[in-house]
Design a protein around this motif. Sequence first.
Motif, mmCIF file in Angstrom:
data_model
loop_
_atom_site.group_PDB
_atom_site.id
_atom_site.type_symbol
_atom_site.label_atom_id
_atom_site.label_comp_id
_atom_site.label_asym_id
_atom_site.label_seq_id
_atom_site.Cartn_x
_atom_site.Cartn_y
_atom_site.Cartn_z
ATOM 1 N N ARG A 1 -3.827 8.168 -12.402
ATOM 2 C CA ARG A 1 -4.529 6.874 -12.328
ATOM 3 C C ARG A 1 -4.416 6.110 -13.647
ATOM 4 N NH1 ARG A 1 -9.451 9.254 -9.138
ATOM 5 N NH2 ARG A 1 -9.006 8.526 -7.046
ATOM 6 N N ALA A 2 -4.638 6.826 -14.751
ATOM 7 C CA ALA A 2 -4.569 6.184 -16.077
ATOM 8 C C ALA A 2 -3.158 5.662 -16.347
ATOM 9 C CB ALA A 2 -4.996 7.182 -17.158
ATOM 10 N N ALA A 3 -2.146 6.471 -16.040
ATOM 11 C CA ALA A 3 -0.754 6.065 -16.284
ATOM 12 C C ALA A 3 -0.386 4.856 -15.434
ATOM 13 C CB ALA A 3 0.184 7.231 -15.988
ATOM 14 N N LEU A 4 -0.845 4.839 -14.183
ATOM 15 C CA LEU A 4 -0.527 3.724 -13.289
ATOM 16 C C LEU A 4 -1.256 2.446 -13.709
ATOM 17 C CD1 LEU A 4 -0.476 5.686 -9.934
ATOM 18 C CD2 LEU A 4 1.450 4.402 -10.895
ATOM 19 N N ARG A 5 -2.466 2.588 -14.239
ATOM 20 C CA ARG A 5 -3.180 1.400 -14.769
ATOM 21 C C ARG A 5 -2.394 0.800 -15.927
ATOM 22 N NH1 ARG A 5 -7.945 4.517 -14.209
ATOM 23 N NH2 ARG A 5 -9.005 3.909 -12.305
ATOM 24 N N ASP A 6 -1.914 1.674 -16.829
ATOM 25 C CA ASP A 6 -1.115 1.206 -17.978
ATOM 26 C C ASP A 6 0.167 0.535 -17.497
ATOM 27 O OD1 ASP A 6 -2.994 2.204 -19.716
ATOM 28 O OD2 ASP A 6 -1.827 3.971 -20.307
ATOM 29 N N LEU A 7 0.825 1.169 -16.544
ATOM 30 C CA LEU A 7 2.113 0.701 -16.044
ATOM 31 C C LEU A 7 2.004 -0.703 -15.436
ATOM 32 C CD1 LEU A 7 5.009 1.897 -15.648
ATOM 33 C CD2 LEU A 7 4.286 2.553 -13.358
ATOM 34 N N THR A 8 0.857 -0.982 -14.779
ATOM 35 C CA THR A 8 0.706 -2.277 -14.096
ATOM 36 C C THR A 8 -0.237 -3.210 -14.879
ATOM 37 O OG1 THR A 8 -1.143 -1.435 -12.792
ATOM 38 C CG2 THR A 8 1.055 -1.203 -11.825
ATOM 39 N N GLN A 9 -0.532 -2.842 -16.109
ATOM 40 C CA GLN A 9 -1.454 -3.624 -16.953
ATOM 41 C C GLN A 9 -2.763 -3.916 -16.215
ATOM 42 O OE1 GLN A 9 1.445 -6.573 -17.664
ATOM 43 N NE2 GLN A 9 2.370 -5.417 -19.344
ATOM 44 N N GLY A 10 -3.267 -2.871 -15.526
ATOM 45 C CA GLY A 10 -4.574 -2.970 -14.875
ATOM 46 C C GLY A 10 -4.584 -3.642 -13.511
ATOM 47 N N ARG A 11 -3.419 -4.065 -13.006
ATOM 48 C CA ARG A 11 -3.397 -4.788 -11.722
ATOM 49 C C ARG A 11 -3.526 -3.864 -10.511
ATOM 50 N NH1 ARG A 11 0.561 -7.349 -14.796
ATOM 51 N NH2 ARG A 11 2.190 -6.106 -13.818
ATOM 52 N N ILE A 12 -3.236 -2.572 -10.689
ATOM 53 C CA ILE A 12 -3.262 -1.629 -9.567
ATOM 54 C C ILE A 12 -4.696 -1.415 -9.085
ATOM 55 C CG2 ILE A 12 -3.523 0.503 -10.959
ATOM 56 C CD1 ILE A 12 -1.315 1.689 -9.088
ATOM 57 N N ARG B 1 0.861 -1.194 0.000
ATOM 58 C CA ARG B 1 0.000 0.000 0.000
ATOM 59 C C ARG B 1 0.893 1.239 0.000
ATOM 60 N NH1 ARG B 1 -2.845 -3.460 3.317
ATOM 61 N NH2 ARG B 1 -4.931 -3.955 2.526
ATOM 62 N N LEU B 2 0.625 2.142 -0.914
ATOM 63 C CA LEU B 2 1.382 3.392 -1.007
ATOM 64 C C LEU B 2 0.412 4.566 -0.926
ATOM 65 C CD1 LEU B 2 3.693 2.509 -4.053
ATOM 66 C CD2 LEU B 2 4.215 2.225 -1.631
ATOM 67 N N LEU B 3 0.849 5.635 -0.278
ATOM 68 C CA LEU B 3 0.070 6.873 -0.249
ATOM 69 C C LEU B 3 0.921 7.944 -0.913
ATOM 70 C CD1 LEU B 3 -2.526 8.300 0.717
ATOM 71 C CD2 LEU B 3 -1.271 8.943 2.781
ATOM 72 N N VAL B 4 0.395 8.500 -2.006
ATOM 73 C CA VAL B 4 1.137 9.467 -2.810
ATOM 74 C C VAL B 4 0.432 10.824 -2.753
ATOM 75 C CG1 VAL B 4 1.983 9.989 -5.144
ATOM 76 C CG2 VAL B 4 1.897 7.613 -4.353
ATOM 77 N N HIS B 5 1.207 11.903 -2.521
ATOM 78 C CA HIS B 5 0.677 13.275 -2.603
ATOM 79 C C HIS B 5 1.018 13.792 -3.999
ATOM 80 C CE1 HIS B 5 -0.037 13.106 1.600
ATOM 81 N NE2 HIS B 5 1.155 13.475 2.014
ATOM 82 N N LEU B 6 -0.005 14.288 -4.701
ATOM 83 C CA LEU B 6 0.225 14.835 -6.032
ATOM 84 C C LEU B 6 -0.744 15.979 -6.296
ATOM 85 C CD1 LEU B 6 -1.307 12.482 -8.722
ATOM 86 C CD2 LEU B 6 -1.644 12.102 -6.327
ATOM 87 N N PRO B 7 -0.449 16.848 -7.285
ATOM 88 C CA PRO B 7 -1.354 17.953 -7.587
ATOM 89 C C PRO B 7 -2.734 17.441 -7.978
ATOM 90 C CG PRO B 7 0.763 18.275 -8.670
ATOM 91 C CD PRO B 7 0.764 16.882 -8.106
ATOM 92 N N ALA B 8 -3.770 18.124 -7.486
ATOM 93 C CA ALA B 8 -5.159 17.700 -7.742
ATOM 94 C C ALA B 8 -5.428 17.564 -9.240
ATOM 95 C CB ALA B 8 -6.123 18.698 -7.108
ATOM 96 N N GLY B 9 -4.872 18.473 -10.031
ATOM 97 C CA GLY B 9 -5.118 18.453 -11.479
ATOM 98 C C GLY B 9 -4.501 17.263 -12.190
ATOM 99 N N ALA B 10 -3.578 16.569 -11.531
ATOM 100 C CA ALA B 10 -2.890 15.449 -12.177
ATOM 101 C C ALA B 10 -3.482 14.093 -11.795
ATOM 102 C CB ALA B 10 -1.409 15.471 -11.796
ATOM 103 N N LEU B 11 -4.524 14.090 -10.964
ATOM 104 C CA LEU B 11 -5.041 12.843 -10.395
ATOM 105 C C LEU B 11 -5.529 11.854 -11.458
ATOM 106 C CD1 LEU B 11 -5.598 11.321 -7.782
ATOM 107 C CD2 LEU B 11 -7.810 12.459 -7.654
ATOM 108 N N ASP B 12 -6.390 12.300 -12.367
ATOM 109 C CA ASP B 12 -6.944 11.388 -13.378
ATOM 110 C C ASP B 12 -5.858 10.820 -14.290
ATOM 111 O OD1 ASP B 12 -9.454 11.712 -12.314
ATOM 112 O OD2 ASP B 12 -10.052 13.267 -13.744
ATOM 113 N N ALA B 13 -4.952 11.694 -14.719
ATOM 114 C CA ALA B 13 -3.856 11.244 -15.594
ATOM 115 C C ALA B 13 -2.955 10.252 -14.861
ATOM 116 C CB ALA B 13 -3.042 12.447 -16.080
#
Length: 198
Positions: free
Chosen positions: A180-191, A166-178
């Motif tokens: 999530r999409a990038a992390l889904r691609d990176l883990t081939q949907g396993r995240i 489990r990881l908790l990441v702080h990031l700019p609010a405007g970057a949240l959707d992008a």
Amino acid sequence: MPTYSLAAAVNAELDIRKSRFIALVVPVADRVSAMRIIDGLRAQHRAASHVCWALMAGGQSGMSDDGEPSGTAGRPMLEVLRHHELDGVLATVVRYYGGVKLGAGGLVRAYTDAVAAALKNAERIERVALVNLQIEIDYADEARVRRWVEQQAYILAESSHSSVVRLLVHLPAGALDAARAALRDLTQGRIRFPSLVP
């Protein structure tokens, strides 16, 4: 509309009809840290007549005339911060009374001018609202996800290891959707993104 904070504390000192007005404007995280600074100034300037302040910190904003006539110190200082579109900022003015009364209008001008003088040399920095993104991944994906977080210059605030990572990441609010999409691609949907419990 963007809001700004300060890169560093700024100060100024004005002498107005024998009274000394010492302004200090500092970036602060919240009301608690602002109160610490105010208490420190009161201790440092025990002989001062007034230590007035104005705080712009989202829902924790506030102000104090500290014994000056109502509305002649805190509110004008707050207006200067608003005019400069500042947030996460504390303005303080320590006044040493010089024996000449300034009147309500004179006090408003003095406190306004003291904060404005300090802000003349201020470097404003844009405030970016951060959000928390909670992530659950398998051990096999951990190194890849950590590397991605580092490359994006996001903040890895917490990590825990049990049956999953489990990881908790702080990031700019405007970057949240992008993100999530990038992390889904990176883990081939396993995240997985469990919702944060308030």
